[in-house]
Design an enzyme around this catalytic site. Structure first.
Site, mmCIF file in Angstrom:
data_model
loop_
_atom_site.group_PDB
_atom_site.id
_atom_site.type_symbol
_atom_site.label_atom_id
_atom_site.label_comp_id
_atom_site.label_asym_id
_atom_site.label_seq_id
_atom_site.Cartn_x
_atom_site.Cartn_y
_atom_site.Cartn_z
ATOM 1 N N PHE A 1 0.851 -1.195 0.000
ATOM 2 C CA PHE A 1 0.000 0.000 0.000
ATOM 3 C C PHE A 1 0.883 1.239 0.000
ATOM 4 C CE2 PHE A 1 -2.298 3.545 1.850
ATOM 5 C CZ PHE A 1 -3.464 3.532 1.100
ATOM 6 N N ASP B 1 9.142 2.480 1.911
ATOM 7 C CA ASP B 1 7.972 3.220 2.376
ATOM 8 C C ASP B 1 7.827 2.947 3.871
ATOM 9 O OD1 ASP B 1 5.454 4.057 3.138
ATOM 10 O OD2 ASP B 1 4.474 3.452 1.275
ATOM 11 N N LYS C 1 2.559 10.048 8.314
ATOM 12 C CA LYS C 1 1.824 9.607 9.508
ATOM 13 C C LYS C 1 2.344 10.173 10.831
ATOM 14 C CE LYS C 1 -1.036 6.108 7.655
ATOM 15 N NZ LYS C 1 -0.739 5.298 6.498
#
Ligand SMILES: *Cc1c(COP(=O)(O)O)cnc(C)c1O
Length: 410
Positions: free
Chosen positions: A131, A218, A247
């Site tokens: 993702f 990532d 995040k």
């Protein structure tokens, strides 16, 4: 609660709860009901809600200067770049406002790298179940057909291989000479909490060196201490060429970063990439404060200790549960996979257990508690998840002895 959300696009399946206040791992709704937060805004509020030092720094900076644009030097941006590079071994940073944008920057670096090497049709290796975001490019890199459906044509230039399978990478390397980079999560979060093995990451690093590919990690979900190290790839002792963060970097204040070293650090020249809001004084000062607090309070180490406690607790409470097929995790990223679709558990956890969880890939409960949780709160998460799952045994018409095994042994 105001019922109507009719003027919002229906992009989300929202729970009928609205929180008005938080503190640490606790949240209160409009009726004053208290909840325990085991998802931290999906790996964002790692320092907990309403952290007093973050609140103070936001207020102070808002009273001084919010935005000047990247036409000018921004001192907090330079300081944040320096801190992140010291922590990661990277050389340069580009700042943006979200994870998807950080990955967009990484993908653009891979394209520039390719064209420097005279590769006209470059390919980037990505993973099944990966993702990377919801923009067209990051959605194309994402390995989830359900999220891609309806948005075709997707961007070409991605080759997908199974996660944690180095032989699959070797096979495509032998067939395809135009690969220029690999984009991978050290732990697949949305993909169901799947941890890349240290050996796999080391072998991937070696293959990237051998072929001149950029290793792009990532770390948007797994980074910033969550896995029990500052960054997920550090468990394998490797250094990537490019890494992306977002995040928890701003503890809820939006900020993303793309970091690079080696050839990748010097690929962008003025005018080739940019962001109006990216790297503004407020966002960068907040992120600098987040880094200071995480270092001072040793939160990556804390995530390792609490994460071990969480996993052992879940194993003891649910290891024999007839509907639990796997319990996985690293640090404070934990997944409980069930033998059935369980999206409805998110609403039931709120209503029955006053607990915030998410379900990913339809069958995996995902727990991402704040790194500032107390031991008792970790134990409490285990108790509430075990209580949540005990009726599933009854639904499955299991015997009474199986039900009694649900009491957590802590
Ligand atoms: C959340 C996430 C993203 C996307 O971040 P946004 O800020 O939502 O754009 C990308 N990669 C990973 C691994 C993520 O967990």
């Amino acid at each position: 609660m105001k019922p109507a959300t009719s003027h919002l696009m229906r992009a989300y399946a929202r729970q009928p709860v609205s929180f008005v206040r938080g503190s640490g791992a606790l949240l209160w709704d409009e009726q004053g009901v208290e909840y325990l937060d085991a998802i931290a805004g999906v790996a964002v509020t790692s320092l907990g809600h309403a952290h007093p030092e973050i609140a103070a720094v936001i207020a102070e900076q808002a009273g001084m200067l919010l935005h000047t644009s990247n036409v000018f030097r921004i001192d907090w941006q330079e300081r944040l770049g320096e801190s992140l590079c010291a922590l990661t071994g990277m050389k340069r940073a580009f700042f943006c406002n979200s994870g998807a944008e950080a990955n967009e920057a990484a993908l653009k670096l891979a394209r520039l790298h390719a064209h420097r090497k005279q590769v006209a049709q470059p390919m980037i290796l990505v993973m099944e179940n990966g993702f990377h975001g919801r923009t067209i490019a990051t959605l194309s890199a994402t390995g989830n057909p359900a999220k891609q459906q309806g948005f075709e044509p997707l961007l070409p230039g991605f080759l997908r291989v199974p996660y944690n399978d180095i032989e699959a990478v070797r096979r495509v390397a032998a067939q395809e000479s135009d690969i220029v980079a690999v984009l991978i999560e050290p732990v697949q979060g949305e993909g169901g909490i799947r941890v890349a093995s240290a050996d796999y990451l080391r072998e991937l690093r070696a293959l990237c060196d051998q072929h001149g590919w950029l290793l792009m990690l990532d770390e948007i979900q797994a980074g910033m201490g969550r896995t029990g190290a500052w960054f997920g790839h550090q468990h394998a002792g490797i250094t990537p060429d490019v890494m992306t963060l977002a995040k928890a970097l701003g503890n809820g204040f939006p900020i993303g970063a793309c970091l690079a070293r080696g050839v990748a650090a010097d690929l962008f020249s003025p005018g080739q990439h940019g962001s109006t809001f990216g790297g503004n004084p407020l966002a960068c000062r907040v992120a600098c404060t987040v880094l200071d607090i995480m270092a001072r309070d040793r939160l990556p180490e804390r995530a390792a200790v609490l994460g071990a406690r969480l996993l052992v607790g879940l194993q003891n409470a649910l290891g024999d549960h007839p509907n639990v097929t796997a319990i996985r995790g690293q640090g404070l990223m934990a997944g409980i996979e069930l033998d059935r679709h369980c999206k409805e558990l998110v609403g039931r956890a709120l209503a029955e257990q006053r607990l915030l969880i998410t379900v990913t890939r339809d069958t995996t409960i995902r727990l991402l508690p704040p790194l500032v949780c107390g031991e008792a709160q970790i134990d409490d998460i285990v108790v509430r998840v075990a209580r949540l799952l005990s009726p599933i045994v009854l639904d499955g018409a299991a015997t009474a002895t199986e039900v009694t095994r649900q009491e957590p042994v802590l």
